[in-house]
Design a protein around this motif. Structure first.
Motif, PDB file in Angstrom:
ATOM      1  N   TRP A 136     -14.493  -0.331  40.876  1.00 14.84           N
ATOM      2  CA  TRP A 136     -13.073  -0.411  41.055  1.00 14.84           C
ATOM      3  C   TRP A 136     -13.098  -1.709  42.366  1.00 14.84           C
ATOM      4  O   TRP A 136     -12.690  -2.040  43.197  1.00 14.84           O
ATOM      5  N   GLU A 144     -11.812  -1.227  45.965  1.00 10.83           N
ATOM      6  CA  GLU A 144     -11.001  -0.124  46.348  1.00 10.83           C
ATOM      7  C   GLU A 144     -11.939   0.522  46.147  1.00 10.83           C
ATOM      8  O   GLU A 144     -12.917   1.790  44.938  1.00 10.83           O
ATOM      9  N   ARG A 145     -11.926   1.869  47.684  1.00  9.68           N
ATOM     10  CA  ARG A 145     -12.471   3.544  47.637  1.00  9.68           C
ATOM     11  C   ARG A 145     -13.842   3.122  47.779  1.00  9.68           C
ATOM     12  O   ARG A 145     -14.218   4.506  47.210  1.00  9.68           O
ATOM     13  N   ASN A 185     -11.809  -3.590  39.370  1.00  7.70           N
ATOM     14  CA  ASN A 185     -10.701  -2.314  38.608  1.00  7.70           C
ATOM     15  C   ASN A 185      -9.865  -1.864  38.226  1.00  7.70           C
ATOM     16  O   ASN A 185      -8.873  -3.495  37.856  1.00  7.70           O
ATOM     17  N   VAL A 186      -9.245  -1.137  37.962  1.00  6.56           N
ATOM     18  CA  VAL A 186      -7.633  -0.931  37.077  1.00  6.56           C
ATOM     19  C   VAL A 186      -7.427  -1.215  37.883  1.00  6.56           C
ATOM     20  O   VAL A 186      -5.965  -1.742  37.033  1.00  6.56           O
ATOM     21  N   ASN A 187      -6.858  -1.638  38.840  1.00  6.46           N
ATOM     22  CA  ASN A 187      -5.388  -2.411  39.664  1.00  6.46           C
ATOM     23  C   ASN A 187      -6.033  -4.120  39.947  1.00  6.46           C
ATOM     24  O   ASN A 187      -6.564  -4.326  40.310  1.00  6.46           O
ATOM     25  N   LYS A 264      -4.591   0.725  33.400  1.00  7.16           N
ATOM     26  CA  LYS A 264      -4.241   1.479  33.730  1.00  7.16           C
ATOM     27  C   LYS A 264      -2.370   1.236  33.844  1.00  7.16           C
ATOM     28  O   LYS A 264      -2.581  -0.251  34.550  1.00  7.16           O
ATOM     29  N   GLU A 268       1.223   4.016  39.640  1.00 10.86           N
ATOM     30  CA  GLU A 268       1.358   3.720  41.326  1.00 10.86           C
ATOM     31  C   GLU A 268       1.589   1.750  41.013  1.00 10.86           C
ATOM     32  O   GLU A 268       0.834   0.954  41.256  1.00 10.86           O
ATOM     33  N   ARG A 301      -5.457   4.968  30.621  1.00  5.52           N
ATOM     34  CA  ARG A 301      -5.681   5.671  31.337  1.00  5.52           C
ATOM     35  C   ARG A 301      -4.676   6.759  31.900  1.00  5.52           C
ATOM     36  O   ARG A 301      -3.137   6.075  31.579  1.00  5.52           O
ATOM     37  N   PHE A 303      -3.297   8.233  33.631  1.00  8.31           N
ATOM     38  CA  PHE A 303      -2.915   8.512  35.243  1.00  8.31           C
ATOM     39  C   PHE A 303      -2.022   7.807  35.935  1.00  8.31           C
ATOM     40  O   PHE A 303      -1.806   7.284  36.192  1.00  8.31           O
ATOM     41  N   LYS A 336      -8.326  11.864  34.508  1.00 10.72           N
ATOM     42  CA  LYS A 336      -8.985  12.233  35.602  1.00 10.72           C
ATOM     43  C   LYS A 336      -9.547  13.848  34.820  1.00 10.72           C
ATOM     44  O   LYS A 336      -9.081  15.122  34.477  1.00 10.72           O
ATOM     45  N   ASP A 341      -5.673  14.566  41.901  1.00 11.13           N
ATOM     46  CA  ASP A 341      -6.450  13.266  41.861  1.00 11.13           C
ATOM     47  C   ASP A 341      -8.279  13.406  42.533  1.00 11.13           C
ATOM     48  O   ASP A 341      -8.115  13.557  43.734  1.00 11.13           O
ATOM     49  N   GLU A 363     -12.811  10.983  33.343  1.00 11.29           N
ATOM     50  CA  GLU A 363     -12.825   9.691  34.276  1.00 11.29           C
ATOM     51  C   GLU A 363     -12.970  10.898  35.422  1.00 11.29           C
ATOM     52  O   GLU A 363     -12.712  11.322  35.952  1.00 11.29           O
ATOM     53  N   GLU A 369     -13.958   8.987  47.606  1.00 14.51           N
ATOM     54  CA  GLU A 369     -12.728   9.225  48.023  1.00 14.51           C
ATOM     55  C   GLU A 369     -12.231  10.011  48.646  1.00 14.51           C
ATOM     56  O   GLU A 369     -11.416  10.139  49.935  1.00 14.51           O
ATOM     57  N   TYR A 370     -12.657  11.260  48.308  1.00 12.58           N
ATOM     58  CA  TYR A 370     -11.733  12.523  48.911  1.00 12.58           C
ATOM     59  C   TYR A 370     -12.945  13.585  48.982  1.00 12.58           C
ATOM     60  O   TYR A 370     -12.687  14.744  49.606  1.00 12.58           O
ATOM     61  N   HIS A 486      -8.282   8.858  53.053  1.00 12.58           N
ATOM     62  CA  HIS A 486      -8.632  10.047  52.344  1.00 12.58           C
ATOM     63  C   HIS A 486      -9.575  10.517  52.766  1.00 12.58           C
ATOM     64  O   HIS A 486     -10.815  10.920  52.373  1.00 12.58           O
TER      65      HIS A 486
HETATM   66  C1  GCV Z   1      -7.493   2.498  41.527  1.00 13.47           C
HETATM   67  C2  GCV Z   1      -6.062   6.782  43.648  1.00 13.47           C
HETATM   68  C3  GCV Z   1      -6.544   6.278  44.292  1.00 13.47           C
HETATM   69  C4  GCV Z   1      -6.090   4.705  44.477  1.00 13.47           C
HETATM   70  C5  GCV Z   1      -7.204   4.588  43.245  1.00 13.47           C
HETATM   71  C6  GCV Z   1      -6.230   5.698  41.815  1.00 13.47           C
HETATM   72  C7  GCV Z   1      -6.595   5.677  40.507  1.00 13.47           C
HETATM   73  O1  GCV Z   1      -4.705   7.586  43.766  1.00 13.47           O
HETATM   74  O2  GCV Z   1      -6.534   6.370  45.832  1.00 13.47           O
HETATM   75  O3  GCV Z   1      -6.994   3.744  45.194  1.00 13.47           O
HETATM   76  O4  GCV Z   1      -7.003   3.111  42.112  1.00 13.47           O
HETATM   77  O5  GCV Z   1      -6.180   7.151  42.467  1.00 13.47           O
HETATM   78  O6  GCV Z   1      -6.877   6.272  40.251  1.00 13.47           O
HETATM   79  O7  GCV Z   1      -5.764   3.833  39.879  1.00 13.47           O
END
Ligand code: GCV
Length: 669
Positions: A136, A144-145, A185-187, A264, A268, A301, A303, A336, A341, A363, A369-370, A486
């Motif tokens: 990511w 990210e994370r 990153n997927v974003n 993705k 989101e 994905r 998600f 996932k 999540d 995934e 992250e958590y 988180h």
């Molecule tokens: C990459 C959660 C995470 C986000 C992540 C998202 C995803 O929401 O907090 O940081 O974004 O999952 O898997 O797309």
């Protein structure tokens, strides 16, 4: 075996000194033996790597690497291998060069574990042909994370300047059988597909190729608009299709073995086919058509969730299950492991047992992250094995893991977080391996084979994920994290105007009656998304596994648990148990001092100290807050809170995603 002996290597064992134990060598700490004589009939970059690994690290009988064919080898597929003792030699055989490289790493692993290598008869074949890390990593170098520094990819310096870590990264992956990496990153920024960035990606792909590691990219669905200046990204628009086809052609002209895209979409805030009233299948298939002539794949994905009346845990199923059977065969739906999540514990996502005509991949999240970022020791193999207890490994086509590596010296921040990268690779190769086996392998290679170290630390590792569940979210609680980062607890969190499904009370539903989200037939009925046999088990308070109780039920505070305790008491004892477990880990680690180098000893001890602190913080925050609803006393033998709720409610960690919480940022008792 038809094609014959390619390499034989003779050794005279001579040991060089060990370099500092800063964790940078991961589990690959073979001491350079030097002075090997190498006889080699064939050369290729991959074979040269295998030969040099053996020459540098192997101290046993002469080894030959043989490219083989015939029924036995065909049955092992393109990446499988054999390792056999033959006469006084060891023969590694495979149909492919990368199979020989994997066999080489296997042999070295056995040596480092001090296994008996006198009579080898090993046959190996990966369970999945796609074993992929998802980074990511953003193009600006942040992750990210990510909790281990900045991105490994130095985009500014590429393509001209090449960090030595690129090859070290490929080597580490090959040593555990990981054969794909999604770099960004997927974003996704559309920029990754620009001509400039593709030149940089090509350089990485060229470095990774000899290690059997293919490159993939996350793509932004609106790239034709952002980069191609089209007015739409509608997947059925001919100009859009044409744009993607041209772009794919450009990619393959640079990277002939490019793996494909990860997407993705409509999740989101990311763009996607639904923006044009098209389905996820239509979007994925359009990209798949473009990639198909080159053998590329789309990982699409699942998600997805939006602020609707539907329970968030049901939404991915509601959106994707009706599309079952509509995806082209080079599309894999990436799901996932759980329906929400990456929480410390979730039941499996019901999509896995309901998409009978769709290729699926799981995934997992390697980055924590958590689960306490890189501050907490949490070995995740037990969590992933739990998933495979419900989902048949052979119902999936591939495995993906969100990477936990960054540019810190030891790659992962916490020295023990390396074990999660390792475990992901090993499980993607063979999901039947046990958590204990993997921990044992990793500990022996990463630290020492001394049983006085391996025994206790294997226990710590295997207990560690459950400890995190206990002190953060026991009995099926989930997503009661502080807003944004988180990391810490914030079960009371309320942010004016925020989406309810981004706030903890949505998930814990605490009130004067009890605690937990009713997903039974009397509530959201998410249980109905599971096969009948499981639906019945999860639906009933009596049969629901207690680790998922508050995930599926709103349970009265005085409900009698199997232990005979009330729910409230059980909750208190669970949090308390989490704290006690971490204290136990600290005690064990103190005794490990004689077996560990000073640097890694101190690094782990410092982080355990923070974990201990955080466990108490979590326990006090959650119990004191839930007590406002239960109005019941903490059992006398549960450790007294050291914090006051009012003070904890004021805590706002001054951290972004990119800073590690340190002791002085955390609340003081
Ligand atoms: C990459 C959660 C995470 C986000 C992540 C998202 C995803 O929401 O907090 O940081 O974004 O999952 O898997 O797309």
């Amino acid at each position: 075996m038809v094609r014959q002996l390619l390499v034989s290597i003779l050794f005279c064992g001579c040991t060089l000194g060990m370099s500092a134990e800063d964790g940078s060598r991961l589990w690959l700490r073979q001491v350079n033996s030097g002075n090997a004589t190498v006889n080699c009939l064939l050369h290729s970059r991959t074979l040269d790597i295998a030969k040099s690994e053996i020459a540098k690290g192997w101290k046993g009988a002469p080894v030959s690497l043989q490219l083989c064919n015939g029924a036995e080898y065909e049955s092992l597929g393109g990446e499988g291998y054999t390792i056999r003792s033959v006469g006084g030699n060891i023969e590694i055989g495979s149909v492919s060069e990368v199979g020989l490289l994997y066999g080489t790493y296997h042999l070295l692993r056995l040596q480092e574990m001090k296994a008996d290598v006198s009579k080898l008869d090993i046959k190996e074949k990966p369970a999945y042909s796609l074993r992929i890390l998802n980074h990511w990593d953003n193009l600006d170098g942040t992750i990210e994370r990510g909790y281990a520094g900045h991105s490994l990819w130095k985009w500014e310096d590429l393509p001209a300047t090449i960090s030595p870590r690129y090859e070290e990264y490929a080597r580490a992956n090959a040593s555990v059988g990981i054969n794909g990496t999604v770099l960004n990153n997927v974003n996704a920024s559309p920029e990754i597909l620009s001509a400039d960035y593709l030149q940089k990606v090509k350089v990485l792909a060229d470095i990774f190729r000899p290690y059997g590691l293919k490159v993939y990219l996350s793509v932004n669905f609106a790239s034709p608009m952002a980069l191609g200046k089209l007015a739409t990204a509608d997947p059925l628009n001919p100009d859009v299709m044409g744009w993607w086809q041209k772009k794919v052609k450009e990619i393959y002209s640079l990277i002939p073995d490019f793996g494909g895209f990860l997407v993705k979409a409509n999740s989101e805030g990311q763009p996607g086919p639904c923006d044009y009233k098209r389905t996820h299948a239509q979007g994925a298939n359009m990209l798949a058509e473009a990639l198909k002539p080159y053998g590329g794949i789309v990982m699409w994905r699942a998600f997805v969730y939006s602020p609707s009346d539907h329970d968030r845990a049901k939404q991915a199923y509601l959106e994707f299950q009706p599309l079952d059977g509509q995806f082209l065969d080079n599309v894999i739906v990436q799901i996932k492991n759980g329906p929400i999540d990456f929480q410390p514990r979730e039941p499996y996502s019901p999509l896995f047992t309901s998409m009978k005509h769709t290729s699926m991949m799981v995934e997992f999240q390697i980055t924590q992250e958590y689960l306490g970022h890189s501050n907490h020791l949490a070995y995740l193999a037990p969590m992933w094995k739990e998933f495979f207890g419900y989902v048949q490994p052979n119902s999936l086509r591939a495995m993906a893991g969100v990477a936990n590596v960054g540019d810190e010296v030891n790659w992962c921040g916490h020295d023990f977080a390396q074990s999660n990268w390792y475990a992901f690779g090993r499980l993607a190769w063979n999901p039947a391996l046990t958590s204990e086996e993997i921990a044992d392998e990793w500990l022996k290679q990463t630290f020492t084979t001394d049983s006085r170290f391996v025994g206790p630390m294997e226990q710590v590792m295997c207990d560690s994920r459950e400890a995190v569940v206990d002190y953060m979210m026991p009995l099926g609680l989930h997503h009661i994290f502080a807003w944004g980062h988180h990391y810490g607890p914030e079960p009371w969190c309320s942010v004016p105007g925020a989406r309810p499904d981004w706030l903890p009370p949505y998930y814990h539903q605490a009130d004067k009656v009890g605690l937990g989200f009713d997903r039974s037939h009397t509530g959201s009925n998410a249980v109905a998304q599971y096969p009948d046999s499981l639906n019945r088990i999860f639906d009933s308070l009596d049969t629901c596994p207690e680790e998922f109780l508050l995930w599926f039920h709103h349970v009265p505070w005085k409900y009698r648990m199997k232990s005979g305790k009330t729910l409230w008491e059980e909750l208190c004892y669970s949090y308390d148990e989490g704290v006690k477990k971490v204290r136990g880990f600290q005690n064990v680690w103190e005794k490990m001092k004689p077996y560990v180098d000073e640097e890694r000893y101190g690094n782990v001890a410092g982080r355990l100290d923070i974990q201990m602190h955080d466990a108490i913080w979590w326990k006090d925050a959650c119990l004191l807050y839930f007590q406002k609803f239960s109005k019941m006393k903490l059992p006398a033998d549960v450790e007294k809170p050291v914090y006051k709720l009012k003070e904890l409610e004021k805590v706002k960690l001054p951290i972004s995603n990119f800073e590690r919480p340190t002791k002085d940022m955390l609340p003081n008792p």
